[in-house]
Motif scaffolding. Structure first.
Motif, short mmCIF file in Angstrom:
data_model
loop_
_atom_site.label_atom_id
_atom_site.label_comp_id
_atom_site.label_asym_id
_atom_site.label_seq_id
_atom_site.Cartn_x
_atom_site.Cartn_y
_atom_site.Cartn_z
N ASN A 1 -16.07 127.21 49.86
CA ASN A 1 -14.94 126.28 49.89
C ASN A 1 -14.32 126.25 51.29
OD1 ASN A 1 -13.23 124.42 48.53
ND2 ASN A 1 -11.63 125.98 48.53
N ARG A 2 -14.24 127.40 51.93
CA ARG A 2 -13.73 127.46 53.31
C ARG A 2 -14.60 126.62 54.24
NH1 ARG A 2 -12.69 133.73 52.60
NH2 ARG A 2 -10.51 133.65 52.02
N ILE A 3 -15.91 126.74 54.07
CA ILE A 3 -16.83 125.97 54.90
C ILE A 3 -16.64 124.47 54.67
CG2 ILE A 3 -19.28 125.38 55.21
CD1 ILE A 3 -19.90 128.38 54.91
N ARG A 4 -16.47 124.08 53.40
CA ARG A 4 -16.26 122.66 53.08
C ARG A 4 -14.99 122.12 53.73
NH1 ARG A 4 -17.04 122.01 46.73
NH2 ARG A 4 -15.36 120.56 47.14
N HIS A 5 -14.06 123.00 54.00
CA HIS A 5 -12.80 122.60 54.63
C HIS A 5 -12.78 122.88 56.13
CE1 HIS A 5 -11.57 122.55 50.39
NE2 HIS A 5 -10.81 121.56 50.79
#
Length: 135
Positions: free
Chosen positions: A45-49
């Motif tokens: 999720n961090r990577i997606r953001h």
């Protein structure tokens, strides 16, 4: 007769200790696998953001999920089928989600992943009776 009773009692005690050990091993394994899955989900999720998460993906593999799949295969004999399947499916949906580019398919995979998480909580209660423990 007293000797036979003592022998049976000792065997039952040894069996009980063994079963406790297996149950604890199962619980610790499941807890570790679930922690790896949840940490991977958070990092993805961090990577997606737009955040950089060092070491999560190496040569196209999502390292914690690879470890989960390896541990599932290695420890299949130890896990109850219900938990094995849920953890496998959770990891699989998360892996598919990480590689999916279509927003519509991502939403579907997120929903399936969330369903597996709910099933996991119920399975923990079914298998370990956690919801029946009182303080």
């Amino acid at each position: 007769l007293d000797h036979v009773y003592k022998e049976i009692s000792l065997k039952l005690e040894k069996r009980s200790v063994f079963e406790e050990k297996v149950l604890m091993d199962q619980y610790l394994l499941v807890k570790d696998l679930q922690s790896k899955i949840e940490n991977a989900a958070t990092d993805l999720n961090r990577i997606r953001h737009g955040k950089d998460v060092s070491g999560l993906i190496v040569d196209g593999d999502i390292v914690p999920l690879t470890e989960v799949f390896q541990q599932l295969v290695i420890n299949k004999y130890l896990l109850k089928e219900q938990l094995y399947k849920i953890i496998w499916d959770e990891s699989w949906y998360l892996l598919k989600l990480a590689n999916e580019r279509s927003e519509g398919k991502q939403k579907y995979l997120e929903q399936q992943y969330d369903k597996q998480r709910e099933k996991f909580c119920q399975a923990m209660n079914d298998v370990f009776g956690i919801d029946k423990i009182s303080w």
